[in-house]
Scaffold this active site. Structure first.
Site, short mmCIF file in Angstrom:
data_model
loop_
_atom_site.label_atom_id
_atom_site.label_comp_id
_atom_site.label_asym_id
_atom_site.label_seq_id
_atom_site.Cartn_x
_atom_site.Cartn_y
_atom_site.Cartn_z
N HIS A 44 0.81 -1.21 0.00
CA HIS A 44 0.00 0.00 0.00
C HIS A 44 0.85 1.27 0.00
O HIS A 44 0.31 2.38 -0.13
CB HIS A 44 -0.93 0.01 1.21
CG HIS A 44 -2.00 -1.04 1.15
ND1 HIS A 44 -2.91 -1.12 0.13
CD2 HIS A 44 -2.28 -2.08 1.97
CE1 HIS A 44 -3.72 -2.15 0.32
NE2 HIS A 44 -3.36 -2.75 1.44
N ARG A 69 7.43 -5.18 3.23
CA ARG A 69 6.19 -5.89 2.91
C ARG A 69 6.07 -5.91 1.39
O ARG A 69 6.15 -4.87 0.73
CB ARG A 69 4.96 -5.21 3.51
CG ARG A 69 3.68 -5.93 3.07
CD ARG A 69 2.46 -5.58 3.87
NE ARG A 69 1.95 -4.24 3.63
CZ ARG A 69 0.77 -3.79 4.10
NH1 ARG A 69 0.02 -4.59 4.84
NH2 ARG A 69 0.39 -2.56 3.86
N GLU A 145 -5.16 -11.67 7.88
CA GLU A 145 -6.05 -10.52 7.65
C GLU A 145 -7.32 -10.90 6.90
O GLU A 145 -8.10 -10.03 6.52
CB GLU A 145 -5.30 -9.41 6.91
CG GLU A 145 -4.63 -9.88 5.62
CD GLU A 145 -3.76 -8.80 4.98
OE1 GLU A 145 -3.91 -7.62 5.35
OE2 GLU A 145 -2.94 -9.14 4.11
N ASP A 171 -7.96 -4.87 7.58
CA ASP A 171 -8.62 -5.87 6.76
C ASP A 171 -9.28 -6.96 7.61
O ASP A 171 -10.34 -7.48 7.25
CB ASP A 171 -7.63 -6.52 5.79
CG ASP A 171 -7.33 -5.62 4.60
OD1 ASP A 171 -8.28 -5.03 4.06
OD2 ASP A 171 -6.16 -5.50 4.22
#
Length: 262
Positions: A44, A69, A145, A171
């Protein structure tokens, strides 16, 4: 803690920061602030691969342990961030033990039963003398998640090569039935599931990681048993401090925008 693997972290909580912006100087200063690790967000975050490389260099320069990530459970992407200097990788949207095994193998060389291609572009403390020594210094966390990931939590944690889990509560709250992230009605169940995750990881001597909105929330998660805790995100901290300084300058009451974890 700096320039070393965080594997085996279940017995010693670590607090980290999250980077989403392409600002090497800013990232270096965050790393110099005393965080145990800094994670570069390739999912993200607003960083392409070149920016991720710069950010990982900045984290190392600042003395924190560099994590990354990835955007997906891809062997190619996992290998690239490790080649770029990440000591650990966080893999999103893992739904099963089979998917967790794919992530673990992607982060290790064939000498350790993995599929990672050998290309030590950045020789240094994160690369051992042999591929097996390098593998021993890599930490692999898979994200819990989704509803499927939560249902298969125990089998995911039991996968060899998976050092622990990392919870994305934004999430996860949606997966639990919230109409919007962190809807009040879902918070008691979310908290109960977080405690379950921390307990399951501790039982196996593995890392229990979680993303938090701020330091106060991070302290509460530490009390729940989490051991790898992100306490601040660059863009959220920037917004919060800018709002605080503007409000102070105008002499008005301070009302900070709540930073939501994801």
């Amino acid at each position: 803690m700096s320039e070393q693997s965080l594997t085996g972290l279940a017995r010693a909580p670590r607090v980290g920061a999250w980077v989403t912006l392409d600002s090497p100087v800013g990232t270096e200063q965050i790393a110099r602030s005393g965080f145990d690790y800094v994670c570069v967000d390739g999912q993200h975050g607003l960083l392409g691969y070149d920016a991720q490389v710069r950010a990982l260099l900045a984290v190392s320069a600042g003395g924190a342990t560099p994590f990354a990530r990835v955007s997906t459970n891809s062997a190619a992407e996992i290998g690239r961030v490790l080649d770029a200097g990440a000591h650990g990788v966080i893999v999103p949207l893992v739904n099963s033990a089979a998917e967790a095994g794919e992530a673990a193998r992607a982060a290790r060389y064939p000498t350790s039963g993995g599929v990672r291609s050998y290309g030590p572009m950045r020789l240094g403390s994160h690369f051992g003398t042999t591929p097996s020594e390098t593998d021993a210094a890599v930490t692999v966390l898979v994200m819990i998640e989704t509803a499927d990931g939560l249902a298969h939590l125990e089998s995911i944690l039991d996968v060899d090569g998976v050092d622990g889990v990392y919870v994305g509560p934004y999430d996860l709250s949606l997966a639990l039935g919230a109409r919007v992230p962190f809807e009040d009605a879902i918070l008691p169940r979310l908290d109960a599931e977080l405690e379950r995750i921390a307990t399951a990881a501790a039982k196996r001597g593995k890392i229990a990681g979680v993303h938090c909105a701020d330091g106060a929330q991070a302290a509460r998660r530490a009390e729940q048993g989490f051991t790898f805790i992100t306490a601040a995100t660059d863009i959220s901290s920037l917004r919060a401090d800018m709002a605080l300084q503007l409000s102070s300058a105008r002499g008005a009451g301070v009302e900070l925008v709540e930073a939501r974890a994801y």
